[in-house]
Design a protein around this motif. Structure first.
Motif, PDB file in Angstrom:
ATOM      1  N   LEU A  61       4.738  25.774  -2.061  1.00 42.79           N
ATOM      2  CA  LEU A  61       5.182  25.867  -3.458  1.00 42.79           C
ATOM      3  C   LEU A  61       6.705  25.889  -3.550  1.00 42.79           C
ATOM      4  N   LYS A  62       7.313  26.670  -2.676  1.00 41.22           N
ATOM      5  CA  LYS A  62       8.789  26.792  -2.690  1.00 41.22           C
ATOM      6  C   LYS A  62       9.410  25.402  -2.441  1.00 41.22           C
ATOM      7  N   TRP A  63       8.853  24.696  -1.456  1.00 39.04           N
ATOM      8  CA  TRP A  63       9.388  23.357  -1.154  1.00 39.04           C
ATOM      9  C   TRP A  63       9.282  22.467  -2.400  1.00 39.04           C
ATOM     10  N   CYS A  64       8.119  22.479  -3.031  1.00 37.08           N
ATOM     11  CA  CYS A  64       7.908  21.610  -4.202  1.00 37.08           C
ATOM     12  C   CYS A  64       8.924  21.933  -5.295  1.00 37.08           C
ATOM     13  N   VAL A  65       9.008  23.220  -5.632  1.00 40.96           N
ATOM     14  CA  VAL A  65       9.887  23.604  -6.754  1.00 40.96           C
ATOM     15  C   VAL A  65      11.332  23.225  -6.421  1.00 40.96           C
ATOM     16  N   HIS A  67      12.376  20.882  -4.627  1.00 38.68           N
ATOM     17  CA  HIS A  67      12.563  19.424  -4.560  1.00 38.68           C
ATOM     18  C   HIS A  67      12.180  18.730  -5.862  1.00 38.68           C
ATOM     19  N   GLY A  68      12.036  19.517  -6.944  1.00 40.46           N
ATOM     20  CA  GLY A  68      11.805  18.917  -8.266  1.00 40.46           C
ATOM     21  C   GLY A  68      10.417  18.333  -8.453  1.00 40.46           C
ATOM     22  N   VAL A  69       9.450  18.796  -7.659  1.00 37.84           N
ATOM     23  CA  VAL A  69       8.074  18.283  -7.737  1.00 37.84           C
ATOM     24  C   VAL A  69       7.204  19.347  -8.415  1.00 37.84           C
ATOM     25  N   HIS A  70       6.393  18.928  -9.374  1.00 36.77           N
ATOM     26  CA  HIS A  70       5.527  19.884 -10.098  1.00 36.77           C
ATOM     27  C   HIS A  70       4.272  20.184  -9.284  1.00 36.77           C
ATOM     28  N   GLY A  88      10.220  33.313 -10.454  1.00 37.00           N
ATOM     29  CA  GLY A  88      11.647  33.363 -10.084  1.00 37.00           C
ATOM     30  C   GLY A  88      12.133  32.001  -9.602  1.00 37.00           C
ATOM     31  N   TRP A  89      11.365  31.334  -8.735  1.00 41.29           N
ATOM     32  CA  TRP A  89      11.764  30.006  -8.240  1.00 41.29           C
ATOM     33  C   TRP A  89      11.861  29.016  -9.392  1.00 41.29           C
ATOM     34  N   LEU A  90      10.906  29.086 -10.327  1.00 38.70           N
ATOM     35  CA  LEU A  90      10.919  28.143 -11.459  1.00 38.70           C
ATOM     36  C   LEU A  90      12.130  28.402 -12.352  1.00 38.70           C
ATOM     37  N   ALA A  91      12.463  29.687 -12.523  1.00 37.11           N
ATOM     38  CA  ALA A  91      13.638  30.016 -13.352  1.00 37.11           C
ATOM     39  C   ALA A  91      14.910  29.443 -12.726  1.00 37.11           C
ATOM     40  N   ASP A  92      14.948  29.398 -11.392  1.00 42.02           N
ATOM     41  CA  ASP A  92      16.123  28.846 -10.694  1.00 42.02           C
ATOM     42  C   ASP A  92      16.122  27.318 -10.686  1.00 42.02           C
ATOM     43  N   ASN A  93      15.009  26.725 -11.079  1.00 44.81           N
ATOM     44  CA  ASN A  93      14.880  25.248 -11.047  1.00 44.81           C
ATOM     45  C   ASN A  93      14.319  24.748 -12.368  1.00 44.81           C
ATOM     46  N   PRO A  94      15.110  24.875 -13.449  1.00 46.08           N
ATOM     47  CA  PRO A  94      14.594  24.493 -14.759  1.00 46.08           C
ATOM     48  C   PRO A  94      14.166  23.020 -14.779  1.00 46.08           C
ATOM     49  N   GLY A  95      13.082  22.775 -15.513  1.00 41.90           N
ATOM     50  CA  GLY A  95      12.563  21.396 -15.563  1.00 41.90           C
ATOM     51  C   GLY A  95      11.381  21.203 -14.630  1.00 41.90           C
ATOM     52  N   PRO A 233       5.609  24.144 -19.857  1.00 46.43           N
ATOM     53  CA  PRO A 233       6.843  24.748 -19.367  1.00 46.43           C
ATOM     54  C   PRO A 233       6.603  25.955 -18.456  1.00 46.43           C
ATOM     55  N   GLY A 234       7.348  26.011 -17.342  1.00 49.49           N
ATOM     56  CA  GLY A 234       7.288  27.169 -16.445  1.00 49.49           C
ATOM     57  C   GLY A 234       5.964  27.261 -15.714  1.00 49.49           C
ATOM     58  N   LEU A 235       5.497  28.501 -15.556  1.00 53.80           N
ATOM     59  CA  LEU A 235       4.265  28.732 -14.789  1.00 53.80           C
ATOM     60  C   LEU A 235       3.077  28.909 -15.723  1.00 53.80           C
ATOM     61  N   THR A 236       2.022  28.154 -15.477  1.00 48.88           N
ATOM     62  CA  THR A 236       0.750  28.340 -16.184  1.00 48.88           C
ATOM     63  C   THR A 236      -0.269  28.830 -15.164  1.00 48.88           C
ATOM     64  N   VAL A 237      -0.943  29.926 -15.484  1.00 42.88           N
ATOM     65  CA  VAL A 237      -1.969  30.475 -14.579  1.00 42.88           C
ATOM     66  C   VAL A 237      -3.321  30.320 -15.255  1.00 42.88           C
ATOM     67  N   GLY A 238      -4.145  29.454 -14.689  1.00 45.24           N
ATOM     68  CA  GLY A 238      -5.510  29.284 -15.205  1.00 45.24           C
ATOM     69  C   GLY A 238      -5.663  27.989 -15.982  1.00 45.24           C
ATOM     70  N   LEU A 239      -6.758  27.291 -15.709  1.00 47.79           N
ATOM     71  CA  LEU A 239      -7.049  26.012 -16.379  1.00 47.79           C
ATOM     72  C   LEU A 239      -7.435  26.220 -17.834  1.00 47.79           C
ATOM     73  N   GLU A 240      -7.831  27.455 -18.190  1.00 48.23           N
ATOM     74  CA  GLU A 240      -8.282  27.714 -19.569  1.00 48.23           C
ATOM     75  C   GLU A 240      -7.196  27.349 -20.589  1.00 48.23           C
ATOM     76  N   HIS A 241      -5.930  27.416 -20.182  1.00 46.48           N
ATOM     77  CA  HIS A 241      -4.842  27.113 -21.115  1.00 46.48           C
ATOM     78  C   HIS A 241      -4.783  25.624 -21.475  1.00 46.48           C
ATOM     79  N   LEU A 242      -5.501  24.796 -20.714  1.00 48.99           N
ATOM     80  CA  LEU A 242      -5.504  23.353 -20.976  1.00 48.99           C
ATOM     81  C   LEU A 242      -6.784  22.929 -21.686  1.00 48.99           C
ATOM     82  N   LEU A 243      -7.679  23.863 -21.956  1.00 51.84           N
ATOM     83  CA  LEU A 243      -9.004  23.493 -22.464  1.00 51.84           C
ATOM     84  C   LEU A 243      -9.202  23.837 -23.932  1.00 51.84           C
ATOM     85  N   ASP A 244      -8.179  24.388 -24.568  1.00 54.15           N
ATOM     86  CA  ASP A 244      -8.271  24.677 -25.999  1.00 54.15           C
ATOM     87  C   ASP A 244      -9.471  25.591 -26.305  1.00 54.15           C
TER      88      ASP A 244
END
Ligand SMILES: NC(=O)c1ccc[n+]([C@@H]2O[C@H](COP(=O)([O-])OP(=O)(O)OC[C@H]3O[C@@H](n4cnc5c(N)ncnc54)[C@H](O)[C@@H]3O)[C@@H](O)[C@H]2O)c1
Ligand SMILES: O=C(O)C1=N[C@H](C(=O)O)CCC1
Length: 245
Positions: A61-65, A67-70, A88-95, A233-244
């Protein structure tokens, strides 16, 4: 086309994810790597799917964040402290965004959601998770998250602690305590991934059960995550947030 990389590509779930990405009209599988392969192969990817192991997922995860990879992460073993580290890593790597989901099965997500909804109506709730014996972590990520959701509902409803008169216990006999909810783990040859949420009140019980019959069942949820993660944006935990839900 979304350029997708897969970490854990030779694993039980990774193989299915590679097939699904390869078959998707809007995705290109640009890297499929496993243990021992150079992680730099993922540089060509916009989104990386991780189904590896709880011991290595944080480094991935650290490597991805950085290196700008989601990352879209199915690997389990996340607790509050790990999630805070990722934030914290995401806050240091906006976008850069990340999606971490303990279960990408749509029916499993519904089971967790229904358990959360039902929890406030019952005095007692216990969880039994049943998995194949090659699983590294216990309790399962799904059971841990379900217990947290149940506990949150009970807190909001102002419910008292669950009744339990146990005073003498062989350690482990009452399962693990996750946020005040007992979770019992079974590891049995022949199983894939299963869970029961038992809810009990005065004179009646409700049992919610979910069964995973094959590992391709995780892939529609994973592909949904790959399609959406760049816009979450940022961190999403759980697929439920994409299922409306
Ligand atoms: N979120 C979900 O829907 C869901 C579903 C099933 C499994 N899981 C979780 O996914 C993880 C993997 O499960 P599995 O059954 O596929 O395991 P698996 O052991 O079959 O596969 C893991 C793969 O990752 C590889 N690997 C290990 N370290 C690596 C590294 N540093 N870089 C790249 N690859 C590496 C291994 O060699 C292996 O091929 C577990 O944590 C499991 O709990 C989650
Ligand atoms: O097979 C596994 O390992 C699984 N892990 C996830 C969990 O821990 O909840 C999801 C179900 C399968």
């Amino acid at each position: 086309m979304i350029r997708v990389g897969v970490l854990g590509a030779k694993g039980r779930v990774g193989v299915e994810v590679c097939k699904a990405v390869h078959a998707a009209d809007d995705m290109e599988l640009v890297a499929a790597i496993d243990a021992g392969d150079p992680i730099d192969a993922l540089s060509a990817a916009e989104v990386v799917v991780d189904f590896t192991h709880p011991d290595v997922v944080m480094d991935n995860l650290k490597w991805c964040v950085e290196h700008g990879v989601h990352p879209v992460v199915g690997t389990t073993g996340f607790d509050g402290s790990r999630l805070d580290t990722v934030r914290g890593w995401l806050a240091d790597n906006p976008g850069v965004n990340a999606l971490i989901a303990p279960n990408f099965g749509i029916a499993a997500v519904l089971m967790m959601h229904f358990a959360q909804q039902a929890a406030r109506f019952f005095e007692s709730v216990e969880i039994i998770e049943l998995h194949h014996p090659n699983k590294a972590d216990a309790p399962s990520g799904t059971a841990r998250r379900t217990a947290e959701l149940v506990a949150e509902s009970r807190r909001k409803a102002g419910l008292a602690p669950m009744p339990d008169a146990t005073t003498s216990e062989l350690p482990g006999a009452r399962g693990a305590d996750v946020d005040g909810v007992r979770v019992h783990g079974i590891r049995l040859a022949g199983l894939i991934a299963h869970q029961e949420v038992l809810l009990g009140g005065d004179g009646e019980t409700l049992t919610l059960r979910h069964d995973t019959m094959n590992r391709s069942s995780f892939t529609p949820g994973v592909l949904l995550g790959v399609r959406r993660v760049r816009d979450l944006p940022g961190l999403t935990v759980g697929l439920e947030h994409l299922l409306d839900l």
